[in-house]
Design an enzyme around this catalytic site. Structure first.
Site, mmCIF file in Angstrom:
data_model
loop_
_atom_site.group_PDB
_atom_site.id
_atom_site.type_symbol
_atom_site.label_atom_id
_atom_site.label_comp_id
_atom_site.label_asym_id
_atom_site.label_seq_id
_atom_site.Cartn_x
_atom_site.Cartn_y
_atom_site.Cartn_z
ATOM 1 N N ARG A 135 31.450 44.360 39.429
ATOM 2 C CA ARG A 135 30.934 45.116 40.576
ATOM 3 C C ARG A 135 29.491 45.565 40.334
ATOM 4 O O ARG A 135 29.120 45.968 39.228
ATOM 5 C CB ARG A 135 31.804 46.340 40.851
ATOM 6 C CG ARG A 135 33.190 46.016 41.352
ATOM 7 C CD ARG A 135 33.921 47.275 41.748
ATOM 8 N NE ARG A 135 33.296 47.934 42.906
ATOM 9 C CZ ARG A 135 33.650 49.131 43.363
ATOM 10 N NH1 ARG A 135 34.589 49.820 42.743
ATOM 11 N NH2 ARG A 135 33.051 49.645 44.405
ATOM 12 N N TYR A 137 26.276 47.839 42.511
ATOM 13 C CA TYR A 137 25.843 48.539 43.701
ATOM 14 C C TYR A 137 24.969 47.602 44.535
ATOM 15 O O TYR A 137 24.327 46.709 43.989
ATOM 16 C CB TYR A 137 25.046 49.787 43.327
ATOM 17 C CG TYR A 137 25.855 50.886 42.692
ATOM 18 C CD1 TYR A 137 26.933 51.461 43.353
ATOM 19 C CD2 TYR A 137 25.534 51.373 41.420
ATOM 20 C CE1 TYR A 137 27.676 52.480 42.778
ATOM 21 C CE2 TYR A 137 26.272 52.398 40.837
ATOM 22 C CZ TYR A 137 27.336 52.941 41.524
ATOM 23 O OH TYR A 137 28.078 53.946 40.949
ATOM 24 N N ASP A 168 40.035 62.683 42.151
ATOM 25 C CA ASP A 168 39.979 61.213 42.111
ATOM 26 C C ASP A 168 40.477 60.620 40.797
ATOM 27 O O ASP A 168 40.302 59.425 40.551
ATOM 28 C CB ASP A 168 38.564 60.728 42.417
ATOM 29 C CG ASP A 168 37.577 60.994 41.285
ATOM 30 O OD1 ASP A 168 37.909 61.777 40.360
ATOM 31 O OD2 ASP A 168 36.462 60.428 41.322
ATOM 32 N N ASP A 173 31.553 63.416 37.578
ATOM 33 C CA ASP A 173 30.316 62.639 37.570
ATOM 34 C C ASP A 173 29.094 63.545 37.522
ATOM 35 O O ASP A 173 29.090 64.651 38.060
ATOM 36 C CB ASP A 173 30.220 61.768 38.826
ATOM 37 C CG ASP A 173 31.315 60.720 38.893
ATOM 38 O OD1 ASP A 173 31.718 60.222 37.831
ATOM 39 O OD2 ASP A 173 31.758 60.409 40.010
ATOM 40 N N ASP A 205 35.418 63.691 44.826
ATOM 41 C CA ASP A 205 34.661 63.058 43.741
ATOM 42 C C ASP A 205 33.380 63.870 43.530
ATOM 43 O O ASP A 205 32.332 63.551 44.084
ATOM 44 C CB ASP A 205 34.352 61.601 44.111
ATOM 45 C CG ASP A 205 33.707 60.826 42.982
ATOM 46 O OD1 ASP A 205 33.542 61.388 41.890
ATOM 47 O OD2 ASP A 205 33.363 59.648 43.201
#
Length: 295
Positions: A135, A137, A168, A173, A205
């Site tokens: 993956r 962005y 989550d 983060d 999140d």
């Protein structure tokens, strides 16, 4: 091919566990003085924030296995004896005085979606996948991005302040807004400045906005108003980036709670406190860990 490099963990103590005072409570409680997974002392009052210092040395090594941008690539953390450790569980959260350790997963101005593999032993950093493919962005992220160790967003807890959204199931983060591009696996001393409550497909999140203490402008920013003054437009840019990054893949925009605005430093510290407490319950096995690795 494997490569190893040393990084400094932002800690200079040799004790196995830290007394970390909760800024929102009046007392503090020691977590176990030897092993991370033992129970809290029976005499300790409940709901106290703590973080275990499992690192005995001020440096850990970064050991890369496999080639970058392949399915096999992993960034492991090892201590000075060569023993693998978990960046999520074994690196201490708090350094005191409002300073925390931050682990870089994604350097600024890059697009590979790197993350701690919470379901693998020793939780190395790897590139996320979807349907067997790596993956990325759709465009570069403009800030250093990573996690706060020893935090966890509990998926069984509904946050009444953020539309009842459930956690989550990941560490918290961090968006680090300093000028320098950092490296995958680098451990930085940061101070939180603000918090954004992102809601991703119904899951909460958190994004803690922070700055590394070694940034030239770090002394100028201590709360959300300072960010607006010295990094004008940054909080809006962070919110908009995370709101929109899934749209090119045909997904809806992410939402944000708390009135679609960033909360201040005190609120960010509250989030860190609560998610550290959730992590403590996780590693004590007071809550179900599912497929998460506690090694």
């Amino acid at each position: 091919m494997a490569a190893t490099r040393a990084i400094a963990v932002a800690s200079n103590t040799t004790a196995s566990c830290l007394l970390f005072k909760n800024p929102f409570l009046s007392k503090h409680t020691p977590y176990n003085t030897s092993l991370r997974f033992r129970n809290l002392r029976a005499s300790c009052p409940a709901k106290r924030l703590f973080t275990c210092r499992a690192i005995y040395n001020p440096e850990v090594q970064i050991k890369e296995e496999g080639q970058p941008e392949t399915l096999d690539y992993r960034v492991f953390f090892v201590d000075n004896s060569g023993r693998k450790i978990s960046p999520w569980h074994d690196i201490p959260l708090s350094l005191g005085n409002g300073v925390f350790n931050f682990i870089v997963e994604i350097p600024k101005e890059s697009s590979a979606k790197m993350e701690v593999a919470t379901d693998e032993p020793y939780t190395p950093i790897k590139q996320d996948t979807k349907k067997g493919k790596l993956r990325y962005y759709p465009y570069n992220i403009n800030w250093n991005y990573g996690l706060l160790p020893q935090t966890w967003e509990d998926p069984s807890l509904a946050n009444s302040e953020v539309e009842g959204a459930l956690g989550d199931n990941d560490p918290v983060d961090v968006v680090e807004i300093g000028d320098s591009q950092r490296k995958i696996g680098q451990v930085l001393k940061v101070k939180p400045l603000a918090a954004l409550a992102m809601i991703d497909e119904g899951e909460l999140d958190w994004k803690i906005v922070a700055i590394s203490l070694d940034d030239p402008r770090a002394s100028l920013v201590n709360d959300i108003d300072d960010v607006e003054k010295h990094f004008p437009g940054t909080l809006t840019a962070i919110r908009d980036w995370f709101r929109d990054y899934k749209i090119p893949d045909g997904k809806p925009a992410n939402k944000f709670g708390l009135g679609n605005k960033a909360a201040n430093k005190d609120y960010a510290l509250k989030v860190i406190t609560e998610t550290n407490e959730s992590w403590a319950k996780l590693v004590k096995r007071s809550v179900h860990s599912g497929e998460l690795s506690l090694a």
